[in-house]
Design a protein around this motif. Structure first.
Motif, PDB file in Angstrom:
ATOM      1  N   ALA A 271       0.809  -1.219   0.000  1.00 35.26           N
ATOM      2  CA  ALA A 271       0.000   0.000   0.000  1.00 35.26           C
ATOM      3  C   ALA A 271       0.842   1.267   0.000  1.00 35.26           C
ATOM      4  O   ALA A 271       0.293   2.365  -0.110  1.00 35.26           O
ATOM      5  N   GLY A 272       2.148   1.135   0.106  1.00 38.29           N
ATOM      6  CA  GLY A 272       3.021   2.303   0.074  1.00 38.29           C
ATOM      7  C   GLY A 272       3.598   2.688   1.410  1.00 38.29           C
ATOM      8  O   GLY A 272       4.216   3.749   1.532  1.00 38.29           O
ATOM      9  N   SER A 273       3.433   1.859   2.430  1.00 38.82           N
ATOM     10  CA  SER A 273       3.988   2.172   3.742  1.00 38.82           C
ATOM     11  C   SER A 273       5.517   2.076   3.707  1.00 38.82           C
ATOM     12  O   SER A 273       6.086   1.235   3.006  1.00 38.82           O
ATOM     13  N   LYS A 274       6.164   2.900   4.465  1.00 37.12           N
ATOM     14  CA  LYS A 274       7.619   2.909   4.495  1.00 37.12           C
ATOM     15  C   LYS A 274       8.141   1.695   5.252  1.00 37.12           C
ATOM     16  O   LYS A 274       7.597   1.302   6.270  1.00 37.12           O
ATOM     17  N   ALA A 275       9.209   1.146   4.726  1.00 36.30           N
ATOM     18  CA  ALA A 275       9.833  -0.010   5.360  1.00 36.30           C
ATOM     19  C   ALA A 275      10.654   0.442   6.563  1.00 36.30           C
ATOM     20  O   ALA A 275      11.429   1.403   6.478  1.00 36.30           O
ATOM     21  N   VAL A 276      10.487  -0.228   7.686  1.00 37.13           N
ATOM     22  CA  VAL A 276      11.209   0.077   8.919  1.00 37.13           C
ATOM     23  C   VAL A 276      12.142  -1.093   9.202  1.00 37.13           C
ATOM     24  O   VAL A 276      11.686  -2.211   9.470  1.00 37.13           O
ATOM     25  N   ARG A 277      13.406  -0.863   9.120  1.00 34.97           N
ATOM     26  CA  ARG A 277      14.390  -1.919   9.300  1.00 34.97           C
ATOM     27  C   ARG A 277      15.081  -1.764  10.651  1.00 34.97           C
ATOM     28  O   ARG A 277      15.113  -0.689  11.236  1.00 34.97           O
ATOM     29  N   GLY A 278      15.636  -2.874  11.102  1.00 32.52           N
ATOM     30  CA  GLY A 278      16.358  -2.867  12.366  1.00 32.52           C
ATOM     31  C   GLY A 278      15.488  -3.059  13.588  1.00 32.52           C
ATOM     32  O   GLY A 278      15.968  -2.907  14.708  1.00 32.52           O
ATOM     33  N   GLN A 279      14.202  -3.373  13.400  1.00 32.90           N
ATOM     34  CA  GLN A 279      13.302  -3.606  14.522  1.00 32.90           C
ATOM     35  C   GLN A 279      12.659  -4.974  14.379  1.00 32.90           C
ATOM     36  O   GLN A 279      12.439  -5.460  13.267  1.00 32.90           O
ATOM     37  N   LYS A 280      12.339  -5.573  15.492  1.00 39.57           N
ATOM     38  CA  LYS A 280      11.681  -6.871  15.496  1.00 39.57           C
ATOM     39  C   LYS A 280      10.171  -6.656  15.355  1.00 39.57           C
ATOM     40  O   LYS A 280       9.560  -5.971  16.165  1.00 39.57           O
ATOM     41  N   GLY A 281       9.636  -7.249  14.328  1.00 42.28           N
ATOM     42  CA  GLY A 281       8.204  -7.127  14.092  1.00 42.28           C
ATOM     43  C   GLY A 281       7.412  -8.149  14.876  1.00 42.28           C
ATOM     44  O   GLY A 281       7.941  -8.944  15.671  1.00 42.28           O
ATOM     45  N   ALA A 282       6.104  -8.152  14.662  1.00 38.70           N
ATOM     46  CA  ALA A 282       5.229  -9.080  15.375  1.00 38.70           C
ATOM     47  C   ALA A 282       5.442 -10.513  14.934  1.00 38.70           C
ATOM     48  O   ALA A 282       5.098 -11.444  15.664  1.00 38.70           O
ATOM     49  N   ALA A 283       5.996 -10.717  13.725  1.00 34.57           N
ATOM     50  CA  ALA A 283       6.217 -12.071  13.216  1.00 34.57           C
ATOM     51  C   ALA A 283       7.657 -12.537  13.412  1.00 34.57           C
ATOM     52  O   ALA A 283       8.080 -13.497  12.767  1.00 34.57           O
ATOM     53  N   HIS A 284       8.397 -11.881  14.308  1.00 37.90           N
ATOM     54  CA  HIS A 284       9.800 -12.262  14.502  1.00 37.90           C
ATOM     55  C   HIS A 284       9.911 -13.660  15.090  1.00 37.90           C
ATOM     56  O   HIS A 284      10.880 -14.383  14.791  1.00 37.90           O
ATOM     57  N   ALA A 285       8.948 -14.068  15.902  1.00 37.15           N
ATOM     58  CA  ALA A 285       9.028 -15.393  16.526  1.00 37.15           C
ATOM     59  C   ALA A 285       8.995 -16.508  15.486  1.00 37.15           C
ATOM     60  O   ALA A 285       9.501 -17.610  15.736  1.00 37.15           O
ATOM     61  N   TYR A 286       8.407 -16.243  14.320  1.00 37.53           N
ATOM     62  CA  TYR A 286       8.345 -17.270  13.289  1.00 37.53           C
ATOM     63  C   TYR A 286       9.722 -17.535  12.685  1.00 37.53           C
ATOM     64  O   TYR A 286       9.939 -18.577  12.060  1.00 37.53           O
ATOM     65  N   ASN A 287      10.687 -16.639  12.862  1.00 31.76           N
ATOM     66  CA  ASN A 287      12.032 -16.848  12.349  1.00 31.76           C
ATOM     67  C   ASN A 287      12.857 -17.778  13.230  1.00 31.76           C
ATOM     68  O   ASN A 287      13.915 -18.236  12.796  1.00 31.76           O
ATOM     69  N   ILE A 288      12.389 -18.049  14.444  1.00 32.67           N
ATOM     70  CA  ILE A 288      13.115 -18.941  15.349  1.00 32.67           C
ATOM     71  C   ILE A 288      12.752 -20.380  14.991  1.00 32.67           C
ATOM     72  O   ILE A 288      11.579 -20.755  14.939  1.00 32.67           O
TER      73      ILE A 288
END
Length: 408
Positions: free
Chosen positions: A348-365
């Motif tokens: 939708a055009g939202s700016k990408a925010v890098r360097g922060q843990k998102g709500a789906a970070h647990a799925y990367n473990i």
């Protein structure tokens, strides 16, 4: 009160009036907004307008509606006399007025303006996708005509596919044609991004679309297409009416075979596609009794194609409950939903925010993913044991045969 029948065409409309059992011709009306509004201004606020469903019927109804009591749009497929009339002139307008006066006119539902806008955008997206697919087929046919095998990469117009295309030896005129098709493909891709950006912005404001995305196999595209096709779900009193609307209910032919009604609407194809991808490895089954190859499943008894239709039929029931009762399915992994919503926000055009843990970070473990997979496998095993001894014909009743013999 007058019943005004309008048989609209591309350039004009034939108008008749039904009053006290008599028909009166009102002449032709040019299909221009100002002239049609001038004709509607002459009508009484107690009059009723009846229009046959065509490509411009919705716009014509919007112009006439402020000047009359009601505007009904007739379904030409159900109005047998209109659909199969040999003379397509004022007879249609006469029949429409007479059927409405007698109470036998089958009307279609008129969507509100946001739903109509969503339908138009979904249709434009589908058209662009088909055009891009056609361009890929044209390029591939050029290669086949010069004895060049199919592209070894998944996407012929992707980065690897274009690198492979440059290495192929074709005549100069064919090379120019391929380059032109690729430029057209890129231009359509830009238009597609604009339309998808507008669609996802509308999806972020719709809670119903977000609930549909919780179903495995239903992404943002499928959810928007279903929302546009269904519109106001409150017009369906029960799930079976939605199933019938989508063309997924079985019907009995004269040969005795039970087949699903062949609804040619794009919404039926969307539900079928979502049903075929609803079974994902490592995730709980939303419709296990339909798509599982167990002895009690439809796939084992009726075949894969019938099972796909049965899965789509049950999926439409799930969609009805999600939209009508505001429920959320448990088929999607909890960490995946925030990630899916975040992907929608980025489109939708939202700016990408890098360097922060998102709500789906647990799925990367990895340990979390393996734990969820074990839960899913345990649930699937429990369901398989539950239905292992299920009899599709039901338990045999004692004394039924004797009672039937006594009746005979």
């Amino acid at each position: 009160m007058l019943i005004i029948g309008l048989d609209i065409h591309r350039a004009f409309a034939e108008a008749v009036a039904w009053e006290e059992g008599r028909l009166r011709r009102l002449g032709r009306v040019d299909m221009r907004r100002d002239l049609l509004a001038a004709f509607a201004a002459k009508l009484s606020p107690n009059d009723v307008g009846v229009i046959e469903a065509t490509g411009n019927a919705t716009s014509a109804a919007a112009v006439v509606a402020p000047h009359v009591k009601k505007v009904g749009i007739a379904n030409p497929k159900q109005v047998f006399i209109v659909a199969y009339a040999k003379i397509k002139t004022t007879i249609d307008a006469d029949v429409l007025a007479q059927l409405y006066a007698s109470g036998f006119l089958p009307e279609v539902w008129i969507a509100d303006e946001p739903t109509q806008a969503l339908r138009r955008q979904v249709t434009r997206r589908n058209q662009i996708v088909r055009q891009r697919s056609r361009l890929k087929s044209v390029i591939q046919s050029i290669l086949h005509s010069h004895l060049i095998p199919s592209c070894p990469h998944a996407d012929l117009c992707g980065a690897k596919g274009r690198t492979w295309l440059i290495e192929q030896v074709v005549p100069q005129d064919e090379r120019l044609a391929i380059d032109g098709h690729l430029r057209e493909f890129d231009r359509l891709g830009e238009d597609l991004q604009v339309i998808e950006r507008d669609l996802v912005r509308s999806a972020l404001e719709d809670e119903g679309v977000k609930r549909l995305m919780t179903i495995p196999g239903v992404d943002i595209t499928v959810a928007l297409a279903m929302k546009a096709a269904i519109g106001d779900v409150s017009r369906f009193d029960d799930p079976q009416k939605l199933v019938t609307y989508l063309g997924l209910n079985p019907s009995v032919r004269q040969s005795g075979q039970v087949r699903p009604t062949m609804g040619g609407s794009p919404s039926r194809a969307v539900v079928m596609r979502a049903a075929c991808s609803s079974r994902r490895p490592g995730r709980p089954l939303v419709l296990p009794d339909r798509c599982e190859p167990s002895p009690c499943g439809v796939r084992a008894r009726r075949g894969q194609h019938v099972a796909a239709v049965a899965t789509a039929r049950k999926l439409s029931v799930v969609i009805w409950h999600l939209l009508r009762r505001a429920r959320v399915t448990r088929g999607l992994d909890p960490p995946c939903m925030p990630r899916s919503l975040r992907d929608v926000e980025l489109k939708a055009g939202s700016k990408a925010v890098r360097g922060q843990k998102g709500a789906a970070h647990a799925y990367n473990i990895k340990s979390h993913r393996e734990e969820e997979r074990r839960w899913v496998e345990q649930a699937e095993g429990a369901y398989a044991r539950l239905v292992a001894g299920w009899n599709p014909r039901g338990p045999k009743r004692v004394g039924t045969d004797a009672a039937n013999e006594a009746r005979r």
